[in-house]
Design a protein around this motif. Structure first.
Motif, mmCIF file in Angstrom:
data_model
loop_
_atom_site.group_PDB
_atom_site.id
_atom_site.type_symbol
_atom_site.label_atom_id
_atom_site.label_comp_id
_atom_site.label_asym_id
_atom_site.label_seq_id
_atom_site.Cartn_x
_atom_site.Cartn_y
_atom_site.Cartn_z
ATOM 1 N N ASP A 2 14.929 -14.998 15.289
ATOM 2 C CA ASP A 2 14.023 -13.885 15.594
ATOM 3 C C ASP A 2 14.353 -13.262 16.952
ATOM 4 O OD1 ASP A 2 12.593 -14.172 13.224
ATOM 5 O OD2 ASP A 2 11.124 -15.516 14.122
ATOM 6 N N LYS A 3 14.618 -14.128 17.936
ATOM 7 C CA LYS A 3 14.904 -13.641 19.290
ATOM 8 C C LYS A 3 16.204 -12.827 19.307
ATOM 9 C CE LYS A 3 15.313 -15.141 24.060
ATOM 10 N NZ LYS A 3 15.244 -16.261 25.002
ATOM 11 N N GLY A 5 17.580 -11.218 16.791
ATOM 12 C CA GLY A 5 17.340 -9.962 16.088
ATOM 13 C C GLY A 5 16.607 -8.953 16.943
ATOM 14 N N LYS A 6 15.601 -9.424 17.678
ATOM 15 C CA LYS A 6 14.827 -8.526 18.535
ATOM 16 C C LYS A 6 15.689 -7.951 19.649
ATOM 17 C CE LYS A 6 10.660 -8.200 21.386
ATOM 18 N NZ LYS A 6 11.001 -6.849 21.681
ATOM 19 N N ILE A 7 16.498 -8.788 20.271
ATOM 20 C CA ILE A 7 17.371 -8.320 21.349
ATOM 21 C C ILE A 7 18.337 -7.260 20.829
ATOM 22 C CG2 ILE A 7 19.254 -8.992 22.911
ATOM 23 C CD1 ILE A 7 17.812 -11.754 23.144
ATOM 24 N N LYS A 9 18.121 -5.368 18.073
ATOM 25 C CA LYS A 9 17.424 -4.144 17.655
ATOM 26 C C LYS A 9 16.992 -3.334 18.870
ATOM 27 C CE LYS A 9 13.671 -2.406 14.824
ATOM 28 N NZ LYS A 9 12.579 -2.748 13.896
ATOM 29 N N ASP A 10 16.420 -3.995 19.874
ATOM 30 C CA ASP A 10 15.987 -3.290 21.084
ATOM 31 C C ASP A 10 17.157 -2.585 21.761
ATOM 32 O OD1 ASP A 10 13.389 -4.157 20.611
ATOM 33 O OD2 ASP A 10 13.404 -5.672 22.208
ATOM 34 N N LYS A 11 18.295 -3.255 21.842
ATOM 35 C CA LYS A 11 19.481 -2.661 22.473
ATOM 36 C C LYS A 11 19.994 -1.479 21.646
ATOM 37 C CE LYS A 11 22.748 -2.512 25.570
ATOM 38 N NZ LYS A 11 22.484 -2.164 26.966
ATOM 39 N N LYS A 34 19.783 -5.151 8.819
ATOM 40 C CA LYS A 34 18.317 -5.260 8.829
ATOM 41 C C LYS A 34 17.876 -6.718 8.800
ATOM 42 C CE LYS A 34 17.194 -0.712 7.103
ATOM 43 N NZ LYS A 34 16.508 0.084 6.085
ATOM 44 N N GLU A 37 18.318 -8.076 12.301
ATOM 45 C CA GLU A 37 17.284 -7.561 13.201
ATOM 46 C C GLU A 37 15.911 -8.163 12.908
ATOM 47 O OE1 GLU A 37 19.131 -3.252 14.489
ATOM 48 O OE2 GLU A 37 17.332 -3.272 13.241
ATOM 49 N N GLU A 38 15.658 -8.510 11.652
ATOM 50 C CA GLU A 38 14.383 -9.124 11.278
ATOM 51 C C GLU A 38 14.382 -10.630 11.488
ATOM 52 O OE1 GLU A 38 13.921 -7.808 7.240
ATOM 53 O OE2 GLU A 38 13.642 -5.715 7.844
ATOM 54 N N GLY A 39 15.529 -11.180 11.870
ATOM 55 C CA GLY A 39 15.621 -12.617 12.093
ATOM 56 C C GLY A 39 15.574 -13.418 10.806
#
Length: 94
Positions: A2-3, A5-7, A9-11, A34, A37-39
């Motif tokens: 999850d972490k 994917g979030k990093i 996607k944010d970038k 996808k 990004e969704e982990g």
């Protein structure tokens, strides 16, 4: 996962790059991107050995150093395979 994917996607959003552009540059499918990004590590259950290369390609497009993600990825894969193995054992016991 999850972490990670979030990093990513944010970038990607910070850089103004679309999922489709990442797909074109990495040759990963939009579904793969996808899922990353969704982990959703379970999406890669049949491709876990390739997940490292998928993430490296994605990091390269975003200008991120994949080395910073290796430990997180290893932990995510270990957690997933351990939980998957435990579920299999439980099913056999029943």
């Amino acid at each position: 996962m999850d972490k990670i994917g979030k990093i990513l996607k944010d970038k990607r959003l910070e850089l103004g790059i679309t999922v489709e552009e990442v797909s074109q540059r990495t040759r990963l499918t939009v579904k793969h991107i996808k899922a990353i990004e969704e982990g959703d590590i379970s999406y890669f259950k049949d491709d876990l050995s390739y997940l490292r290369f998928f993430l490296k390609a994605y990091c390269d497009v975003l200008g991120l150093d994949f080395e910073n993600f290796k430990g997180l990825l290893r932990n995510s894969i270990d957690e997933y395979t351990t939980s998957f193995s435990l579920d299999t054992v439980r099913q056999h016991e029943q």
